[in-house]
Design a protein around this motif. Structure first.
Motif, PDB file in Angstrom:
ATOM      1  N   UNK A  55       1.082  -1.194   0.028  1.00  0.00           N
ATOM      2  CA  UNK A  55      -0.082   0.016  -0.078  1.00  0.00           C
ATOM      3  C   UNK A  55       1.035   1.305  -0.066  1.00  0.00           C
ATOM      4  N   UNK A  56       2.048   1.014   0.699  1.00  0.00           N
ATOM      5  CA  UNK A  56       2.790   2.275   0.674  1.00  0.00           C
ATOM      6  C   UNK A  56       3.888   2.631  -0.543  1.00  0.00           C
ATOM      7  N   UNK A  57       4.058   1.536  -1.175  1.00  0.00           N
ATOM      8  CA  UNK A  57       4.832   1.585  -2.420  1.00  0.00           C
ATOM      9  C   UNK A  57       3.729   2.317  -3.531  1.00  0.00           C
ATOM     10  N   UNK A  58       2.903   1.560  -3.542  1.00  0.00           N
ATOM     11  CA  UNK A  58       1.666   2.237  -4.392  1.00  0.00           C
ATOM     12  C   UNK A  58       1.408   3.759  -4.267  1.00  0.00           C
ATOM     13  N   UNK A  59       1.111   4.242  -2.948  1.00  0.00           N
ATOM     14  CA  UNK A  59       0.754   5.422  -2.798  1.00  0.00           C
ATOM     15  C   UNK A  59       1.926   6.575  -3.199  1.00  0.00           C
ATOM     16  N   UNK A  60       3.238   5.890  -2.711  1.00  0.00           N
ATOM     17  CA  UNK A  60       4.368   6.705  -3.082  1.00  0.00           C
ATOM     18  C   UNK A  60       4.556   7.054  -4.566  1.00  0.00           C
ATOM     19  N   UNK A  61       4.515   6.131  -5.343  1.00  0.00           N
ATOM     20  CA  UNK A  61       4.590   6.197  -6.716  1.00  0.00           C
ATOM     21  C   UNK A  61       3.249   7.037  -7.291  1.00  0.00           C
TER      22      UNK A  61
END
Length: 391
Positions: A55-61
């Motif tokens: 979830x954090x990777x997705x949001x960052x990108x």
């Protein structure tokens, strides 16, 4: 009281000038809306790696992509389905895009394999029936998000994300945005391959609920594998996240430019690395193959204009219903996608007239150009045609 003609004319001119800016802005895509969806969030972590959560990777990108568009495209409205760590139901994500009358929906995710620590690469997905067990497993994993929703059985009409039988509904779906979605997906993969230097895992189809409910061209991106330590570290690094965001951004620009050309014949969208990408493509890829056209319309003119009417992931039979009975259709193959064309000629005006005759059948048709069998920038081709015509 009667109004004289000059007064009426004056009023009409004033009204025309008043509305002209809004009309012009619409023509140039002032209302172009892109919805960026960061997969998972809140109490739904998505896939979990050794050092991070999906979830954090997705949001960052997703935020990086949105910022690139906002900072460089003042004619685009960016909408996020989430801009922080919160849970958003799948159907609500599509609802956000539909309510905004979005032109594009881009859902960003990160892949994972339970018993594989070496899988690498980025892939892009469109809506459709999964044609392999591996594709079905990706759809199951992404759709399992609905299990976090207490009323999912009612909300999704009894759909069970873990049951293969539930996915039969995707076999008979008719997605009118499929061609644009597949094309956008192919643009994404080109960028992942060239700009991001990632392993190209290709364009695939599967039954994603978040895409099923969206009423516009839509794709789901798998950035890489969080289950592979090397890729997890890359996606969590500033360099990795920024590079992947730039790849998505550049693909978006290419799609937007083509969209404008379809509507108006020209585009104001600037592709920052276009020339570099073309040079890389010529060096690393096989040249675009074009079927010989059975006419000598170009004579001594080396530029050929054509009307691209549709794309397909596989060759079409001459009597395929998607060709709508059109005769004299050609195709060329680019990045594994078959792109069908009609009405080849060196005379741009002739091709433009032909396009108008088939608009009712192929509303998304647009003009492309080739020089000596290689695809070229259509704006440059038109400018050269006009220059020659004016001599």
């Amino acid at each position: 009281m009667k109004l004289n003609r000059s007064y009426i004319l004056h009023i009409c001119i004033c009204l025309w000038l008043l509305f002209l800016p809004s009309c012009t802005s619409h023509l140039w895509g002032k209302d172009f809306v892109v919805v960026i969806d960061a997969g998972h969030g809140g109490h739904d972590p998505g896939a979990i790696g050794k050092i991070s959560k999906e979830k954090n990777i997705n949001l960052n990108v997703a935020l990086k992509v949105g910022n690139l568009i906002k900072n460089n495209c003042d004619d685009v409205k960016v909408i996020y389905t989430r801009s922080k760590d919160v849970f958003i139901p799948l159907d609500r994500r599509a609802e956000i895009a539909n309510n905004a009358k979005a032109d594009l929906f881009i859902s960003i995710h990160t892949n994972a394999l339970a018993n594989n620590r070496t899988a690498k690469g980025a892939s892009t997905w469109t809506l459709g029936l999964a044609k392999s067990d591996a594709n079905l497993e990706v759809a199951k994993r992404e759709n399992s998000v609905i299990l976090y929703e207490s009323d999912y059985q009612t909300r999704y009409a009894g759909f069970n994300p873990n049951s293969a039988e539930s996915y039969i509904i995707f076999e008979f779906m008719q997605d009118k945005y499929m061609e644009q979605s597949v094309h956008l997906a192919s643009l994404m993969q080109k960028q992942f391959r060239h700009t991001c230097k990632r392993l190209d895992r290709g364009v695939h189809q599967a039954g994603f609920l978040v895409l099923k409910a969206s009423a516009m061209p839509s794709i789901l991106i798998e950035l890489g594998f969080i289950s592979t330590p090397e890729e997890e570290r890359y996606l969590n690094s500033e360099t990795g996240a920024t590079t992947m965001a730039k790849g998505i951004y550049h693909a978006f620009l290419n799609y937007k430019r083509e969209h404008e050309i379809r509507l108006t014949g020209v585009s104001k969208t600037v592709i920052p690395t276009e020339q570099k990408e073309q040079e890389i493509e010529k060096e690393n890829d096989r040249p675009v193959t074009v079927q010989k056209v059975a006419e000598s319309a170009t004579n001594d003119n080396e530029i050929t204009f054509k009307i691209q009417i549709l794309t397909s992931s596989k060759p079409l039979a001459k009597n395929d219903k998607r060709l709508k009975g059109l005769k004299g259709v050609d195709y060329y193959k680019e990045k594994g996608i078959y792109k069908y064309t009609y009405g080849a000629s060196g005379d741009y005006n002739k091709v433009l007239r032909t396009k108008r005759t088939i608009t009712a059948q192929f509303k998304d048709a647009f003009i492309i150009a080739f020089r000596d069998g290689e695809k070229m920038n259509v704006n440059e081709a038109i400018a050269e045609f006009k220059k020659r015509r004016n001599k």
